[in-house]
Each structure stands twice: as C-alpha cells, then as structure tokens.
Scaffold this motif. Structure first.
Motif, PDB file in Angstrom:
ATOM      1  N   ALA A  22       5.944   1.537   7.453  1.00  0.00           N
ATOM      2  CA  ALA A  22       6.204   2.792   8.161  1.00  0.00           C
ATOM      3  C   ALA A  22       5.192   3.868   7.789  1.00  0.00           C
ATOM      4  O   ALA A  22       5.021   4.847   8.516  1.00  0.00           O
ATOM      5  N   ALA A  23       4.502   3.680   6.668  1.00  0.00           N
ATOM      6  CA  ALA A  23       3.432   4.621   6.303  1.00  0.00           C
ATOM      7  C   ALA A  23       2.257   4.511   7.259  1.00  0.00           C
ATOM      8  O   ALA A  23       1.540   5.489   7.484  1.00  0.00           O
ATOM      9  N   TYR A  24       2.046   3.329   7.828  1.00  0.00           N
ATOM     10  CA  TYR A  24       0.948   3.097   8.767  1.00  0.00           C
ATOM     11  C   TYR A  24       1.401   3.184  10.216  1.00  0.00           C
ATOM     12  O   TYR A  24       0.639   3.608  11.087  1.00  0.00           O
ATOM     13  N   ILE A  25       2.638   2.734  10.463  1.00  0.00           N
ATOM     14  CA  ILE A  25       3.184   2.735  11.825  1.00  0.00           C
ATOM     15  C   ILE A  25       4.525   3.476  11.772  1.00  0.00           C
ATOM     16  O   ILE A  25       5.581   2.864  11.614  1.00  0.00           O
ATOM     17  N   LEU A  44       1.209   5.994  -0.771  1.00  0.00           N
ATOM     18  CA  LEU A  44      -0.165   5.489  -0.694  1.00  0.00           C
ATOM     19  C   LEU A  44      -1.106   6.414  -1.458  1.00  0.00           C
ATOM     20  O   LEU A  44      -1.993   5.960  -2.189  1.00  0.00           O
ATOM     21  N   GLY A  45      -0.933   7.720  -1.274  1.00  0.00           N
ATOM     22  CA  GLY A  45      -1.763   8.683  -1.991  1.00  0.00           C
ATOM     23  C   GLY A  45      -1.482   8.687  -3.481  1.00  0.00           C
ATOM     24  O   GLY A  45      -2.401   8.837  -4.300  1.00  0.00           O
ATOM     25  N   LEU A  46      -0.218   8.515  -3.849  1.00  0.00           N
ATOM     26  CA  LEU A  46       0.136   8.460  -5.265  1.00  0.00           C
ATOM     27  C   LEU A  46      -0.513   7.250  -5.933  1.00  0.00           C
ATOM     28  O   LEU A  46      -1.003   7.340  -7.067  1.00  0.00           O
ATOM     29  N   THR A  47      -0.538   6.142  -5.226  1.00  0.00           N
ATOM     30  CA  THR A  47      -1.182   4.939  -5.753  1.00  0.00           C
ATOM     31  C   THR A  47      -2.648   5.187  -6.052  1.00  0.00           C
ATOM     32  O   THR A  47      -3.146   4.867  -7.143  1.00  0.00           O
ATOM     33  N   ARG A  48      -3.352   5.759  -5.077  1.00  0.00           N
ATOM     34  CA  ARG A  48      -4.784   5.992  -5.260  1.00  0.00           C
ATOM     35  C   ARG A  48      -5.054   6.963  -6.408  1.00  0.00           C
ATOM     36  O   ARG A  48      -5.935   6.745  -7.236  1.00  0.00           O
ATOM     37  N   ASN A 102      -3.578  -0.941  -1.460  1.00  0.00           N
ATOM     38  CA  ASN A 102      -2.311  -0.973  -0.739  1.00  0.00           C
ATOM     39  C   ASN A 102      -2.264  -2.292   0.029  1.00  0.00           C
ATOM     40  O   ASN A 102      -3.055  -2.488   0.953  1.00  0.00           O
ATOM     41  N   ILE A 103      -1.366  -3.187  -0.350  1.00  0.00           N
ATOM     42  CA  ILE A 103      -1.357  -4.538   0.205  1.00  0.00           C
ATOM     43  C   ILE A 103      -0.141  -4.723   1.111  1.00  0.00           C
ATOM     44  O   ILE A 103       1.004  -4.664   0.665  1.00  0.00           O
ATOM     45  N   VAL A 104      -0.424  -4.924   2.391  1.00  0.00           N
ATOM     46  CA  VAL A 104       0.633  -5.081   3.382  1.00  0.00           C
ATOM     47  C   VAL A 104       1.135  -6.523   3.387  1.00  0.00           C
ATOM     48  O   VAL A 104       0.348  -7.466   3.469  1.00  0.00           O
ATOM     49  N   VAL A 105       2.454  -6.684   3.285  1.00  0.00           N
ATOM     50  CA  VAL A 105       3.097  -7.984   3.428  1.00  0.00           C
ATOM     51  C   VAL A 105       4.021  -7.847   4.632  1.00  0.00           C
ATOM     52  O   VAL A 105       5.187  -7.488   4.509  1.00  0.00           O
TER      53      VAL A 105
END
Length: 281
Positions: free
Chosen positions: A175-178, A194-198, A271-274
């Motif tokens: 949902a972060a991407y779509i 995602l930003g926190l990860t980076r 960020n790895i999408v599964v």
C-alpha cells in the motif's frame, strides 16, 4: 567480472558467484544458519509475524515473540515450543512505553542481548475517507506503525551493538507503493516506513547493523480481510497481479531469514516487495 546464479530453496534466496566473492553459507544446510542468534519479533502471534517467528526458530534462532494479549502469546509460544523450537514470549503493545520496557527486560533476562529485530506490529482502525479520519485515528496509526519501531529499536540498540553486528527488518506494505482509497492514513504510515528504513540504514551502518524493509503484498491474514475478501477489489487487482493467487504468511518468512543471515551481510536500506508482482522499476 563474474556471473551470478540465483535459485530458491525453502523460500530463501541464495547466490553463487566466482571465487573472488566471499562465500558465506551457500555450501551448508540452511538448517542452523541462525544458530544461537536471538531474534525479537513484534506482532508475532499470528499471520506474517508468526510465520517469521517459526522460520527464524527453525533456522536455529532463539525467538522472542510478542503481541497485545497474553492468551495469544501463550497460544503461540505453546505451538512453537511444541514443534521443538526455542521460543519465549511476552505481552507487548508497542505503542505503550511500559510494554516496550517489558519486552526489553524479557530479552535481557532470557538471552542478555539480541541480534535481530523484526518490527511487524501494525494497526489500521479506519476503513474510509482520509480527510474524515479523526485525530485519535491518526495518532494511533502513526504511533504504532511509525513511531514505535524507532522507539523500540532505540531501547534495544545498545544490546544489539554489544553483539558486534545485527539486522533490523521493518514491515511496510505494498500500500506504500499502490495506495488503497479506503486506507489513507494506513497507506501514509507504511510509506513513512520506507523512509524510516533508508534513514536508519544510514545511521546504523557504521555500527555494523543493517536495516531493511519487508513489503508484503496481499497476504491471506485476518489483518488483510478487508482487502482480500472484497471480490471486486481482488478481481481488479489481479489484472496487474502476475502470480494469480493470494500470498501466504510463509511467503514472507524466508526472505526475513535471508535478511538475517550471513548471505545478506552486504544488503542494507532495501525495500523488498513480496507480493507476486513488481510494484516498481
């Protein structure tokens, strides 16, 4: 220049390369690859978190699970210990400071430190208009989904640093991407992850701690019922969904084990999408 060949076994990616590339564990059985390591997983008594807990324990780790309700913790611990796995657990509502402190105390009491932290706990109290969300809804979503992983990691970090290296996996969502129209604040919170990860990957790299992000697609869990049980939504989504099935919690577990393993020692900030499809270039 070398050629790399990737293959999947038990849901885990391996990479083989030329002799000039360091070989970590490609020649050994995956069982025990995380032996004697300690993993802490929030939101781990069912669904994706439970599958991750089981997989890390199967791969040799001592696992500390947690969730908001004691009966859920007791049930999950009993199930995994019944499989002969090294698991303990405690109640932890990650949005409450006293519960985070209890989780830290449990980890130190049983193991004296940790190597892996998986922040899977998340909430979504709203299905509806983003601009009609109350301040209470915003505060709850941002507190649990975004703020609590950072606060919990800050409390556990000294005990991870003492081990010399470590791996942190934050859990976002496709949902972060779509973004989904009815899940506005949730979408936003998962984009923030995602930003926190980076950001954390940059801050913690000098300490030998890697930070990556698991981005599940539509996984068949109680949490995602609002999406995967909506026939109209699912039929529309399948038009871009390359693997024509719902994901299972176990589909997410292998990649987390990989990110904790020596095979991923040079991977951070990813960020790895599964999700059964590609969400981006």
């Amino acid at each position: 220049m070398f050629q790399a060949v990737a293959w999947v076994r038990r849901g885990l990616f391996h990479f083989r390369a030329g002799l000039s590339v360091r070989m970590n564990s490609t020649a050994i059985d995956r069982k025990g690859v995380l032996a004697n390591r300690v993993a802490v997983i929030t939101g781990s008594t069912e669904g994706i978190g439970f599958a991750i807990a089981r997989r890390l324990a199967q791969d040799g780790a001592h696992v500390v699970i947690s969730s908001r309700k004691q009966q859920n913790v007791d049930r999950a611990v009993a199930a995994l210990q019944g499989e002969g796995l090294s698991v303990t657990g405690t109640v932890c509502h990650v949005g409450k400071a006293e519960d985070r402190e209890r989780l830290v105390a449990t980890v130190l009491e049983h193991y004296g430190g940790l190597d892996f932290l998986v922040c899977n706990a998340g909430v979504n109290p709203l299905v509806g208009s983003t601009l009609k969300a109350s301040e209470e809804v915003w505060d709850k979503i941002l507190s649990v989904n975004v703020k609590s992983p950072a606060l919990l990691l800050s409390q556990l970090l000294p005990h991870m640093e003492n081990r010399g290296m470590g791996s942190v996996i934050l859990v976002s969502s496709v949902a972060a991407y779509i973004p989904q129209v009815k899940l506005g604040p949730y979408n936003i919170s998962k984009t923030a992850i995602l930003g926190l990860t980076r950001t954390l990957s940059l801050e913690l790299a000098p300490k030998g701690i890697r930070v990556n992000c698991l981005v599940p697609g539509i996984i068949k869990t109680n949490f995602s019922k609002v999406i995967h049980q909506d026939e109209l939504y699912w039929n529309n989504f399948k038009r871009q969904h390359q693997v024509q099935r719902l994901g299972q919690p176990e589909d997410c577990a292998g990649i987390v084990s990989f990110l904790c393993s020596p095979d991923a020692s040079y991977i951070t900030g990813e960020n790895i999408v599964v999700g059964g499809f590609s969400s981006r270039l």
